[in-house]
Design an enzyme around this catalytic site. Sequence first.
Site, short mmCIF file in Angstrom:
data_model
loop_
_atom_site.label_atom_id
_atom_site.label_comp_id
_atom_site.label_asym_id
_atom_site.label_seq_id
_atom_site.Cartn_x
_atom_site.Cartn_y
_atom_site.Cartn_z
CB CYS A 111 -67.87 -72.70 -8.77
SG CYS A 111 -67.45 -70.95 -8.69
CG HIS A 248 -71.41 -73.13 -10.82
ND1 HIS A 248 -71.82 -72.45 -9.70
CD2 HIS A 248 -70.41 -72.38 -11.38
CE1 HIS A 248 -71.09 -71.36 -9.57
NE2 HIS A 248 -70.24 -71.29 -10.58
CG ASN A 278 -70.94 -67.75 -9.87
OD1 ASN A 278 -70.97 -68.52 -8.90
ND2 ASN A 278 -70.03 -67.82 -10.81
O1 UT7 Z 1 -67.94 -69.80 -11.45
C1 UT7 Z 1 -67.25 -69.49 -12.62
C2 UT7 Z 1 -67.34 -68.03 -12.74
N1 UT7 Z 1 -66.97 -67.40 -13.97
C3 UT7 Z 1 -67.68 -67.39 -15.10
O2 UT7 Z 1 -68.64 -68.05 -15.30
C4 UT7 Z 1 -67.20 -66.44 -16.14
C5 UT7 Z 1 -67.47 -66.89 -17.53
N2 UT7 Z 1 -67.29 -65.74 -18.43
C6 UT7 Z 1 -68.30 -64.88 -18.66
O3 UT7 Z 1 -69.40 -65.06 -18.19
C7 UT7 Z 1 -68.01 -63.71 -19.57
O4 UT7 Z 1 -66.68 -63.79 -20.03
C8 UT7 Z 1 -68.25 -62.35 -18.86
C9 UT7 Z 1 -69.72 -62.15 -18.63
C10 UT7 Z 1 -67.49 -62.29 -17.54
C11 UT7 Z 1 -67.75 -61.21 -19.75
O5 UT7 Z 1 -68.37 -61.26 -21.02
P1 UT7 Z 1 -67.50 -61.01 -22.33
O6 UT7 Z 1 -68.42 -61.11 -23.46
O7 UT7 Z 1 -66.35 -61.98 -22.27
O8 UT7 Z 1 -67.07 -59.52 -22.14
P2 UT7 Z 1 -65.62 -58.85 -22.13
O9 UT7 Z 1 -64.94 -59.06 -20.82
O10 UT7 Z 1 -64.88 -59.25 -23.37
O11 UT7 Z 1 -65.98 -57.32 -22.26
C12 UT7 Z 1 -66.68 -56.80 -23.39
C13 UT7 Z 1 -66.93 -55.32 -23.18
C14 UT7 Z 1 -65.68 -54.56 -22.78
O12 UT7 Z 1 -65.77 -53.28 -23.41
P3 UT7 Z 1 -64.97 -52.98 -24.74
O13 UT7 Z 1 -63.51 -53.17 -24.40
O14 UT7 Z 1 -65.45 -53.94 -25.77
O15 UT7 Z 1 -65.32 -51.54 -25.04
C15 UT7 Z 1 -65.81 -54.40 -21.30
O16 UT7 Z 1 -65.13 -53.26 -20.81
O17 UT7 Z 1 -67.87 -55.13 -22.11
C16 UT7 Z 1 -67.30 -54.22 -21.15
N3 UT7 Z 1 -67.78 -54.60 -19.82
C17 UT7 Z 1 -68.89 -54.09 -19.26
N4 UT7 Z 1 -69.77 -53.17 -19.69
C18 UT7 Z 1 -70.80 -52.87 -18.88
C19 UT7 Z 1 -67.24 -55.51 -18.97
N5 UT7 Z 1 -67.99 -55.59 -17.87
C20 UT7 Z 1 -69.01 -54.73 -18.02
C21 UT7 Z 1 -70.12 -54.38 -17.21
N6 UT7 Z 1 -70.99 -53.44 -17.68
N7 UT7 Z 1 -70.35 -54.93 -16.00
#
Ligand code: UT7
Length: 321
Positions: A111, A248, A278
């Site tokens: 990125c 980005h 992204n």
């Molecule tokens: O170019 C660089 C690219 N990368 C980034 O910028 C990533 C930076 N990180 C992020 O943007 C965030 O960490 C994410 C958006 C990827 C994830 O957000 P989070 O608040 O860290 O969520 P999480 O992975 O901790 O998941 C929270 C919950 C989980 O459920 P439980 O275990 O709490 O019941 C996941 O299973 O959200 C669930 N979940 C979803 N639910 C609906 C994860 N993905 C999804 C989804 N739809 N797509």
Amino acid sequence: MRTRIFGTGSALPKRKVSNDDLSKIMDTSDDWIKSRTGIGARHLAVEESLTELTAKAASQALEEAGILPEELDMILGATLSPDKILPSLSCELQRELGAVNAVAFDINAACSGFLFALQTADVYIRCGQYQKILVVGGEILSKMMDWNDRATCVLFGDGAGAAVVGPDEAYGVLSSIQGSNGAKGDVLLCENRENNNPYVEGKKSLSYVSMNGQEVYKFAVRTVPNAVLKAVRQAGLTIEDIDLFLLHQANIRIIESVSKRLKVPMAKFPTNLEECGNISAGSVPILLDYVNQNGMLQRGNHIVLAGFGAGLTWGASVLSW
Ligand code: UT7
């Protein structure tokens, strides 16, 4: 002597996929994706190749710059998802454009790729080796996603952006910061294709992108404000002197956090992640083309371009437009 951007261009695939569309093929929702990331839709390449998308973006940039493809000395392509392993995207693009006099090669800094390619072009121009360089950043990430990993696949999109750069006495790149931390490489990873060596046992199957989202998030909110501040200071400016910050486009919460840390209103951070998601190396040049084509830049404005991502890598440049 400075490296000035004389033209920009961008291209997105035709197929637009909304969060609601995704909720029909996986367990997700518009509400989850929007509230966590700000992303509302992304364009996914179904018919287009990356070479076609970058050629379209490059043609627009060349036209605005008033430069013919055969006048180009160099093509620098930033991508982690070229159409082929060999030849490079840049060589394919050279063929497509008829840029017969250019040297062409790719840069993979994920990125941060467009930033690193622009900064590389800047060095070639300031040392006087080349005068007319096409810098493109583009990805077709949809082919590399694990579509069973809903926390990652919903974030990314496909597309390409381009800039034509050359020397200028007055305007252009004022300062640049680059950084890498390979020790943290496993937080955003895509392993190589299957090893076909007949003497190697235990061949692994093809792998797709995997990410530790929270680690990437923490890295971004810590690193980006510092890189931006350093680049701005190196340019002899203050944060208040900057008219626009083009970051980005990974997550609106990351951009909001940077705006808060720098004490700069969100109005100075244009975004397109609502529509594009992204696009890794494509995200900064596509956004730059958007602000350029929409008259949001005046001659002499100070802008910051900043990227961060896999590697880990990060980069920021300050430009006088
Ligand atoms: O170019 C660089 C690219 N990368 C980034 O910028 C990533 C930076 N990180 C992020 O943007 C965030 O960490 C994410 C958006 C990827 C994830 O957000 P989070 O608040 O860290 O969520 P999480 O992975 O901790 O998941 C929270 C919950 C989980 O459920 P439980 O275990 O709490 O019941 C996941 O299973 O959200 C669930 N979940 C979803 N639910 C609906 C994860 N993905 C999804 C989804 N739809 N797509």
